[in-house]
Enzyme design. Structure first.
Site, PDB file in Angstrom:
ATOM      1  N   HIS A   1       0.797  -1.233   0.000  1.00  0.00           N
ATOM      2  CA  HIS A   1       0.000   0.000   0.000  1.00  0.00           C
ATOM      3  C   HIS A   1       0.822   1.273   0.000  1.00  0.00           C
ATOM      4  CE1 HIS A   1      -3.987  -1.795   0.736  1.00  0.00           C
ATOM      5  NE2 HIS A   1      -3.286  -2.744   1.312  1.00  0.00           N
TER       6      HIS A   1
ATOM      7  N   LYS B   1      -8.068  14.117   4.498  1.00  0.00           N
ATOM      8  CA  LYS B   1      -7.233  12.918   4.466  1.00  0.00           C
ATOM      9  C   LYS B   1      -6.235  13.063   5.612  1.00  0.00           C
ATOM     10  CE  LYS B   1      -5.975  14.024   0.159  1.00  0.00           C
ATOM     11  NZ  LYS B   1      -6.001  12.844  -0.660  1.00  0.00           N
ATOM     12  N   ARG B   2      -5.447  12.013   5.877  1.00  0.00           N
ATOM     13  CA  ARG B   2      -4.418  12.176   6.901  1.00  0.00           C
ATOM     14  C   ARG B   2      -3.505  13.348   6.540  1.00  0.00           C
ATOM     15  NH1 ARG B   2      -4.246   8.288  11.278  1.00  0.00           N
ATOM     16  NH2 ARG B   2      -2.197   9.147  11.664  1.00  0.00           N
TER      17      ARG B   2
ATOM     18  N   LYS C   1       1.281  14.546   1.124  1.00  0.00           N
ATOM     19  CA  LYS C   1      -0.070  14.854   0.630  1.00  0.00           C
ATOM     20  C   LYS C   1      -0.233  16.361   0.384  1.00  0.00           C
ATOM     21  CE  LYS C   1      -2.072  10.865   3.062  1.00  0.00           C
ATOM     22  NZ  LYS C   1      -2.808   9.995   2.129  1.00  0.00           N
TER      23      LYS C   1
ATOM     24  N   THR D   1      -8.225   6.859  -2.028  1.00  0.00           N
ATOM     25  CA  THR D   1      -9.592   6.359  -2.204  1.00  0.00           C
ATOM     26  C   THR D   1     -10.575   7.507  -1.949  1.00  0.00           C
ATOM     27  OG1 THR D   1      -9.367   5.516   0.052  1.00  0.00           O
ATOM     28  CG2 THR D   1      -9.271   3.903  -1.723  1.00  0.00           C
TER      29      THR D   1
ATOM     30  N   LYS E   1     -14.250   8.816  -3.712  1.00  0.00           N
ATOM     31  CA  LYS E   1     -15.491   9.162  -2.998  1.00  0.00           C
ATOM     32  C   LYS E   1     -15.977  10.562  -3.391  1.00  0.00           C
ATOM     33  CE  LYS E   1     -13.659   6.311   0.649  1.00  0.00           C
ATOM     34  NZ  LYS E   1     -12.799   6.340   1.854  1.00  0.00           N
TER      35      LYS E   1
HETATM   36  C1  8GP Z   1      -2.676   3.911   1.959  1.00  0.00           C
HETATM   37  C2  8GP Z   1      -2.110   4.689   0.788  1.00  0.00           C
HETATM   38  O1  8GP Z   1      -1.391   5.802   1.235  1.00  0.00           O
HETATM   39  C3  8GP Z   1      -3.247   5.156  -0.079  1.00  0.00           C
HETATM   40  O2  8GP Z   1      -2.747   5.794  -1.204  1.00  0.00           O
HETATM   41  C4  8GP Z   1      -4.090   3.973  -0.492  1.00  0.00           C
HETATM   42  O3  8GP Z   1      -5.229   4.409  -1.177  1.00  0.00           O
HETATM   43  C5  8GP Z   1      -4.535   3.190   0.729  1.00  0.00           C
HETATM   44  O4  8GP Z   1      -3.410   2.797   1.489  1.00  0.00           O
HETATM   45  C6  8GP Z   1      -5.301   1.942   0.375  1.00  0.00           C
HETATM   46  O5  8GP Z   1      -4.594   1.171  -0.528  1.00  0.00           O
HETATM   47  N1  8GP Z   1      -1.636   3.424   2.818  1.00  0.00           N
HETATM   48  C7  8GP Z   1      -1.829   3.383   4.138  1.00  0.00           C
HETATM   49  O6  8GP Z   1      -2.871   3.767   4.659  1.00  0.00           O
HETATM   50  C8  8GP Z   1      -0.756   2.804   4.925  1.00  0.00           C
HETATM   51  O7  8GP Z   1       0.258   2.421   4.411  1.00  0.00           O
HETATM   52  N2  8GP Z   1      -1.024   2.721   6.225  1.00  0.00           N
HETATM   53  C9  8GP Z   1      -0.201   2.005   7.084  1.00  0.00           C
HETATM   54  C10 8GP Z   1       0.573   2.402   8.083  1.00  0.00           C
HETATM   55  C11 8GP Z   1      -0.764   1.936   8.453  1.00  0.00           C
END
Ligand code: 8GP
Length: 838
Positions: free
Chosen positions: A373, A564-565, A570, A672, A676
């Site tokens: 991810h 978003k976070r 970002k 994602t 949305k």
């Molecule tokens: C996220 C990605 O940053 C995002 O682009 C993607 O849409 C999402 O995963 C689902 O695939 N990654 C994370 O949230 C991530 O790596 N989180 C981990 C540390 C908890």
């Protein structure tokens, strides 16, 4: 378990009778739960009592389907997906389950019959925030799609007592508050005190010869913890499939207390209990950044071990041999967090079930799939060898053995390529030694995937390049998707009604059908109705903003939203630079005819991520000045919406005009939120990053505001030597914006407050904000121009929605099912309660 199928209820009826109930039945159940479950008379019932009664009434309907689904698991021997994830960011259940049961209007009526407004009850529900952001929310969308597509599946994770912290804003700073989501009870979960497994930690191993003369390793732990299952039903949309999310809670193993207790060490015995329970106490609040804490590894191993033991028990219960485990289960590793599963499955098969290594490895390698991810180097998990050896000594032995055999194979293919061997090794040997979890996941999985086309390509050429060259056939792309049930039907009832009025409701399960909306883009009446829906959603959000922040915003202004976070990649601070640029224009020219904008931010920062917290402070400080400057005259408003979570997201996405997706190209794996927003009729301003690339492909370049460097350009400029200062010096608007922040203008004259941010931009600019600044501002000017022509804008918004079919999580899950898991749907048929229990 009933072995006969008998009278079926009709799963296709779309009215209340789908649940086999009339409104009178619903009212009766509701009142019975109020009386028998909550012990209340209607007169004395609180909002919480009513909420609980409604939740139990709905849950009863779920459980009936669940029982039938489990019956099929056992009777039909279907292949099951086990989705292993350290996070599930579910969001509130009540509304979603009502949608999926198709009894929303009936429950609304039933609650009004008892004098309660349904919205107040929905609002009252505490959401299970068992995730940080994208990765956890994706897992939740995938559970919804798995059930909707009638795929037998179990989600496995941790029942954190405290989920992601609640965010408060004080004096512009983020303050973290414990998320006590279980305080009022959780009507959606069913504790299974009899479904428990022991999980060992620490201690040592010793070799021995078994009865057959085989050399084996025996692990003597110094600590044992018990995992207890808590199940949450996950119902699909208008189907009978009701899967489960099984979350593990850690408890002390009683027998371990006795030794201390018998010698009078009461405190020691209780300490053991507290210590064990710590494991499932709290979610680590880090998004894309590892913390390397022992407790985190304990959490990972704890839930992985319980889940694998559970799957093995289920497999053996249907009378199958473990050699065929991979034919009955497909297990997906949601990032590397559960990747210790590779070693744990080997241990369970070899040590506990006495399987020979080669067979065990065959099973292991064929059961797992691994989804990556993120490409951020700071998020790639690795554990110091010493820590790993202390906690999981047997697993380290197994990992060494896997590695030895693996590197032997590699040496045959790449003789003498020591550098490559060192990179592929499961152990990082440069300096302090580490176990590399991504390498373990790659070696132990049949399939490896990224989450958007660009991300998968970058995986192949960067972080997983060596693995791609070794096993190209294992790699594939699975672009993320989101569930239209929660993110359109539940969140945006106005839009749903409007779309239904023209093309019916088939799109809710087959999102491609939204294409049929294209022909309405040119229809005046439709566009007016569309605008009315958007205005209604903006008014609702404006009211919420006023309630949460005290800021009054104008629903007629453009709602420009970035939620978003908070992370430097970002680039929320690029958005701030644009806001300051607009503000400077107004200061310079007070009479300027500027399109009124409300710029809304929301998102949590990891508590230990200083820069992210400073960005929140910056947003609030800029907001404070801009919102109070009379010269601005409401042409610009800035809002930081506190405590962004699933619940507030459901109100925010539908109210957006403009969606900010402005990460540095090559950094956002997919995103994602971008999907949305677009599904709810916002237009995107974005870079060619993550799934933005595919969204633009789908909606058409004319309906997407593109700016910025490409991932290739970013890489090239970096390799040639990037100098942000020269851009700063040569761009007067940029300089003015940065200087205003650096001067203390937004920090009550204190030039030091934002200095770390300003300096990081001027002297490093890791995420290349300065390089993209002008292109972003120019693009924003095009956005403003386009918004002035409201008809044109609405046409573009309609086309965005019409062309979002690809981004349903149903499409993504179908791809996983077909290309990775090789599982097929199983239609669950309802049986009457009486027949089931007979
Ligand atoms: C996220 C990605 O940053 C995002 O682009 C993607 O849409 C999402 O995963 C689902 O695939 N990654 C994370 O949230 C991530 O790596 N989180 C981990 C540390 C908890």
């Amino acid at each position: 378990m009933a072995q006969r199928k008998s009278k079926k209820t009709n799963s296709n009826k779309t009215d209340c009778s789908r649940t086999g109930m009339t409104l009178i039945d619903l009212n009766r159940c509701f009142n019975e739960h109020l009386f028998y479950t909550q012990g209340r008379l209607p007169l004395s019932a609180t909002l919480n009592d009513h909420y609980m009664a409604a939740a139990y009434t709905v849950r009863d309907r779920l459980l009936h389907r669940w029982v039938c689904t489990v019956r099929d698991f056992i009777r039909e021997g279907v292949k099951v997906v086990g989705y292993l994830s350290a996070e599930f960011l579910l969001g509130p259940h009540l509304g979603n389950n009502m949608i999926n049961l198709d009894i929303f209007d009936e429950v609304r009526e039933a609650s009004e019959n008892v004098g309660r407004n349904l919205d107040a009850m929905l609002d009252h529900e505490e959401e299970p925030g068992l995730g940080n952001g994208g990765l956890g929310r994706l897992a939740a969308c995938y559970l919804d799609s798995l059930a909707t597509l009638e795929i037998p599946a179990i989600g496995y994770g941790i029942r954190y007592e405290f989920g992601i912290f609640d965010q408060e804003i004080r004096d512009g700073w983020q303050v973290e508050k414990t998320d006590k989501w279980l305080r009022l009870g959780n009507p959606w979960e069913i504790p299974r005190p009899e479904v428990t497994y022991e999980v060992k930690f620490g201690g040592h191993t010793a070799g021995y010869c078994d009865d057959g003369g085989c050399y084996r390793s025996r692990w003597t732990p110094d600590r044992v913890v018990r995992g207890i299952a808590y199940d949450t039903p996950i119902l699909g949309y208008k189907v009978n499939t009701c899967n489960m999310l099984r979350l593990w809670k850690a408890e002390a193993v009683e027998s371990f207390d006795f030794a201390s207790f018998n010698v009078g060490n009461y405190y020691g015995a209780v300490h053991e209990k507290v210590y064990s329970e710590n494991i499932s106490k709290v979610l680590y609040p880090n998004d894309e950044q590892i913390q390397g804490k022992q407790l985190r590894l304990e959490q990972q191993y704890f839930f992985v071990s319980c889940s694998l033991q559970d799957m093995i028990r289920l497999h053996l219960a249907i009378g199958k041999s473990l050699e065929y485990f991979h034919e009955e289960f497909a297990i997906q590793l949601n990032d590397t967090h559960p990747s210790v599963a590779v070693a744990e499955l080997m241990r369970l098969l070899v040590d506990e079930h006495h399987m020979d290594w080669d067979t065990a490895w065959h099973v292991t390698r064929n059961v797992f799939g691994y989804t990556n991810h993120t490409l951020l180097p700071e998020a790639l998990e690795r554990w110091p060898l010493r820590l790993f050896a202390n906690l999981l000594p047997r697993h380290l032995e197994i990992i060494f053995e896997i590695n030895r055999r693996f590197l032997d194979e590699v040496r045959v293919i790449y003789p003498d390529d020591e550098a490559r061997i060192a990179r592929l090794s499961l152990i990082d040997e440069q300096g302090e030694r580490y176990v590399r979890m991504a390498n373990l996941a790659c070696v132990g999985s049949r399939a490896i995937n990224g989450v958007a086309k660009l991300h998968t390509e970058l995986l192949k050429t960067t972080v997983l390049k060596d693995f791609y060259e070794l096993w190209p056939e294992k790699f594939s792309n699975k672009t993320n998707g989101v569930t239209p049930r929660r993110w359109m039907v539940l969140s945006n009832p106005g839009l749903t009604r409007l779309i239904r009025s023209r093309i019916g409701g088939g799109w809710i399960k087959k999102l491609d059908r939204l294409k049929r909306l294209e022909s309405y883009a040119g229809d005046d009446a439709f566009r007016r109705e569309w605008q009315a829906v958007k205005t209604g959603n903006k008014q609702a959000l404006a009211a919420l903003i006023l309630e949460r922040t005290g800021i009054s915003v104008n629903p007629d202004s453009m709602f420009d939203i970035q939620v978003k976070r908070i992370h430097e990649y970002k680039r929320q601070h690029l958005n701030v630079l644009h806001v300051v640029t607009l503000y400077n224009r107004l200061r310079r020219n007070p009479g300027l005819d500027m399109l009124p904008r409300t710029v809304i931010f929301g998102g949590k920062a990891a508590p230990s991520y200083y820069m992210a917290k400073l960005i929140i402070k910056l947003i609030n400080s800029v907001a404070d000045v801009v919102n109070h400057d009379p010269a601005v005259r409401n042409r610009l408003k800035v809002v930081f919406f506190p405590d962004f979570n699933v619940k507030s997201a459901q109100k925010i996405y539908p109210a957006a005009d403009l969606s900010e997706q402005i990460s540095t190209a090559g950094k956002e794996a997919s995103g994602t939120g971008n999907m949305k927003f677009s599904m709810n009729g916002a237009l995107t301003i974005g870079t060619l990053d993550g799934a933005n690339v595919e969204i633009r492909e789908e909606v058409g370049a004319d309906n997407f505001f593109l700016f910025g460097l490409t991932a290739e350009e970013v890489a090239r400029i970096k390799s040639e030597g990037y100098d942000p200062r020269s851009i700063y010096l040569s761009n007067p608007d940029l300089r003015e914006a940065i200087d205003l922040i650096g001067s203390g203008f937004f920090s009550r004259g204190d030039p030091d407050l934002f200095k770390p941010l300003v300096d990081s931009l001027l002297y490093q600019d890791e995420y290349m904000l300065l390089a993209d600044y002008q292109s972003y501002v120019d693009c924003q000017d095009r956005v403003s121009e386009a918004y002035r022509d409201r008809d044109r804008w609405t046409r573009m918004a309609i086309l965005n929605v019409a062309r979002m079919g690809k981004f349903s999580s149903d499409r993504a899950i179908r791809e996983y099912c077909r290309e990775i898991w090789r599982v097929s749907p199983n239609t669950v048929e309802m049986e009457d309660f009486g027949d089931l229990v007979r």
